[in-house]
Write an enzyme that holds these catalytic residues in place. Structure first.
Site, mmCIF file in Angstrom:
data_model
loop_
_atom_site.group_PDB
_atom_site.id
_atom_site.type_symbol
_atom_site.label_atom_id
_atom_site.label_comp_id
_atom_site.label_asym_id
_atom_site.label_seq_id
_atom_site.Cartn_x
_atom_site.Cartn_y
_atom_site.Cartn_z
ATOM 1 N N TYR A 26 36.431 47.267 37.784
ATOM 2 C CA TYR A 26 37.677 47.175 38.611
ATOM 3 C C TYR A 26 36.952 48.173 40.031
ATOM 4 C CZ TYR A 26 40.522 44.931 35.317
ATOM 5 O OH TYR A 26 40.899 43.982 34.271
ATOM 6 N N HIS B 183 51.553 37.802 33.589
ATOM 7 C CA HIS B 183 50.668 38.871 33.132
ATOM 8 C C HIS B 183 50.863 39.393 31.746
ATOM 9 C CE1 HIS B 183 47.314 41.718 34.010
ATOM 10 N NE2 HIS B 183 48.361 42.729 33.533
#
Length: 613
Positions: free
Chosen positions: A240, A422
């Protein structure tokens, strides 16, 4: 009637038996080498091109990290069919494409192109619970064309959403797990193929898309690229990457009316998803940063950059706002600092690859009637909500209560026009429903194959329930809620207008009742010591003796115990009112699941959705 001639000798019978057996083997081998229900690819040259796909093929996604396979598709809602075009950069001895519930190689619905050493065949197939492949007796994939072009081999075929074949996958809204594989040697028979013995992978796509043309952008639209600054992608499977970008000084208020991905050519199969966050306007100065989001040395102020402006995932198309609304950017009360977050998925550990991917924001100074907003529904990120280990199916629900919607939303309601679901790795399904007067009125969003789409309704004074399904069969310890990838979330980001101060409408079980649960379970299992909150919730969960009873009581607790509501303003403060120990909203009538043609019903069609909440 005489069956045997008594003059026949045992030798004659033996010869007849082996002759028949040999003839049967010849027939079987011939059928394996040239299956009667498969299509010989060379025979397509004389096949009339009667059924052409709806052109062009607007949706596409790379399947493998090296980009050897690319899937493109289009949808005919009128015929309830999906047209698929598979491009193979370098075709060796065949390719496998399939769908399964979670991306498993077992019990999968497959389409296979293979060669026997002399001829090539195309057929509808399936895999059993050990990965062995067999040709399907009901051929539901229709091959339209197979062509070699300069950039690869193209296979064009179609399949109905629903085939009424129990071995076939039902294509419906939500995530579709695509599995793929490469054949490196000829197959004398398809039954020689076992998916566990070939190079395979999985990709996730949203196959069914809204059946509406994209709106026209205003003539004064401008663009802003929020992209990674020529990053060298790390040689690790998951990264990330964070980057801070500044808006122009004293930028006036504009409306974002559309955004789309900007992917560096060649990295389409590595850039997994991208998000752009606006930093809190209360944070005056956010330091420059260009590095891993997980770096412990990153500036602490990056944690205040959590307001979502744009989100994209592999395979997603451009995101358009409705004509009456736009997402505010710039102007008083906003921050000039944006945080870009790019998720790189690099399982082959490719090194030296540079990337400048990101998101292109299309904005206009001509403000629209409404500011759009983004609201979080579901469960608070807290370890008080947990999933027991070894669970095939376990449900957690987060509530946005009528008290909160009546307190925080305008009496005329809001319009929800998009939704993004999510969970983390244990998530298997997500569903948000609108409840009015105890009755489920409509589904705001649902994905029963979870790993975004348009909907709306009038929800002032109504309840929104977000229910997540989890599977922890591969885990020996309880999974608690939190931000970590091995922890869990249950979230639905809804996009709506007009924007309100309600930023977050989520819940968790009352902690006092949870403590009573811990004490009761410990006493039940002969542990009389009272922890009384002396240790953390995560540790208390881990110390429980987990059996069927422990899990069943926890499930009952979550469905009946009072909840703590987080009815939060954009300043992160609660709206005025009493929000602890609120009753769980009651549901007395649930919506029926849609019926499909095999059940005497019809598949849903995708129309522009414009209800009010």
């Amino acid at each position: 009637m005489r069956i045997f001639n008594k003059n026949l000798r045992l030798q004659d019978i033996t010869i007849m038996y082996f002759t028949a057996l040999a003839a049967l083997m010849v027939i079987l081998v011939a059928s394996y080498q040239a299956p009667s229900t498969a299509v010989e690819v060379s025979s397509l040259k004389s096949k009339p091109s009667a059924s052409l796909p709806p052109l062009p093929m607007p949706f596409r996604v790379p399947l493998d990290p090296l980009g050897q396979l690319q899937l493109a598709w289009n949808i005919s809602y009128a015929d309830q069919e999906v047209y698929m075009e598979l491009r193979v950069a370098e075709l060796r001895h065949g390719v496998v494409l399939g769908m399964s519930d979670r991306g498993e190689l077992t019990n999968a619905d497959l389409v296979v192109l293979w060669d026997s050493g002399t001829k090539s065949y195309f057929g509808d197939a399936w895999s059993d619970n050990k990965g062995h492949v067999s040709l399907d007796s009901q051929q539901d994939y229709e091959l339209i064309s197979a062509n070699q072009k300069p950039d690869g081999f193209y296979l064009l075929f179609k399949r109905p959403f629903s085939t009424c074949d129990p071995r076939d996958y039902l294509i419906e809204e939500g995530t579709v797990h695509i599995i793929y594989g490469f054949l490196d040697q000829p197959l004398a028979s398809l039954e020689q193929l076992n998916l566990s013995r070939i190079q395979t992978g999985v990709q996730r796509v949203l196959m069914l898309r809204p059946d509406t043309p994209p709106p026209t952008l205003p003539p004064d639209v401008q663009t802003l690229d929020v992209v990674a600054p020529n990053v060298i992608i790390p040689t690790q499977e998951t990264t990330y990457w964070c980057f801070i970008q500044k808006l122009p000084e004293n930028m006036p208020k504009n409306h974002i009316v559309m955004y789309e991905s900007v992917i560096t050519p060649g990295n389409e199969a590595i850039v997994h998803h991208i998000e752009v966050f606006e930093c809190s306007p209360d944070v005056r100065d956010v330091p420059d940063y260009n590095g891993s989001c997980d770096d412990k040395m990153k500036p602490g102020k990056l944690n205040f950059c959590r307001h979502v402006l744009a989100a994209w995932a592999m395979g997603a198309e451009a995101f358009y706002y409705p004509p009456d609304a736009g997402l505010a950017m710039g102007g008083p009360g906003s921050s000039r600092f944006l945080r870009l977050e790019v998720h790189y998925h690099n399982p082959l550990l490719i090194s030296g690859r540079r990337d400048s991917s990101g998101i292109r924001l299309h904005y206009t100074p001509s403000l629209r009637k409404y500011d759009a907003g983004i609201m979080e529904l579901g469960l608070v990120y807290t370890p008080v909500m947990a999933i027991p280990p070894k669970q095939h199916t376990f449900y957690l629900s987060g509530y946005c209560t009528s008290k909160c919607t009546q307190t925080a939303l305008p009496p005329r309601g809001i319009y929800i026009f998009a939704s993004q679901l999510h969970t983390h790795l244990a998530g298997r399904g997500v569903r948000t429903v609108l409840v009015r007067g105890g009755k489920e009125l409509e589904v705001v969003q649902e994905d029963q194959h979870f790993s975004t789409h348009y909907q709306v309704s009038n929800i002032w004074g109504d309840v929104l329930i977000t229910k997540c399904t989890y599977n922890t069969e591969d885990r020996n310890k309880p999974t608690v809620g939190g931000f970590g990838i091995m922890e869990e979330m249950c979230v639905n980001y809804i996009h709506y207008y007009p924007r309100t101060q309600l930023e977050l409408c989520k819940s968790h079980v009352d902690t006092g009742y949870l403590q009573k649960y811990f004490n009761f379970i410990n006493r039940f299992h002969g542990n009389d010591r009272c922890v009384c909150g002396g240790i953390g919730v995560t540790e208390q969960y881990s110390q429980l003796q987990w059996d069927a009873f422990t899990g069943e009581v926890l499930d009952s607790l979550y469905n009946t115990a009072p909840i703590s509501m987080h009815c939060n303003q954009s300043t992160a403060r609660l709206f005025p009112g009493e929000w602890d120990q609120q009753p769980v909203p009651m549901v007395t009538a649930v919506l029926e699941n849609p019926r499909y043609p095999c059940e005497g019903g019809s598949l849903p069609t995708r129309q522009p959705l414009t209800p009010k909440v």
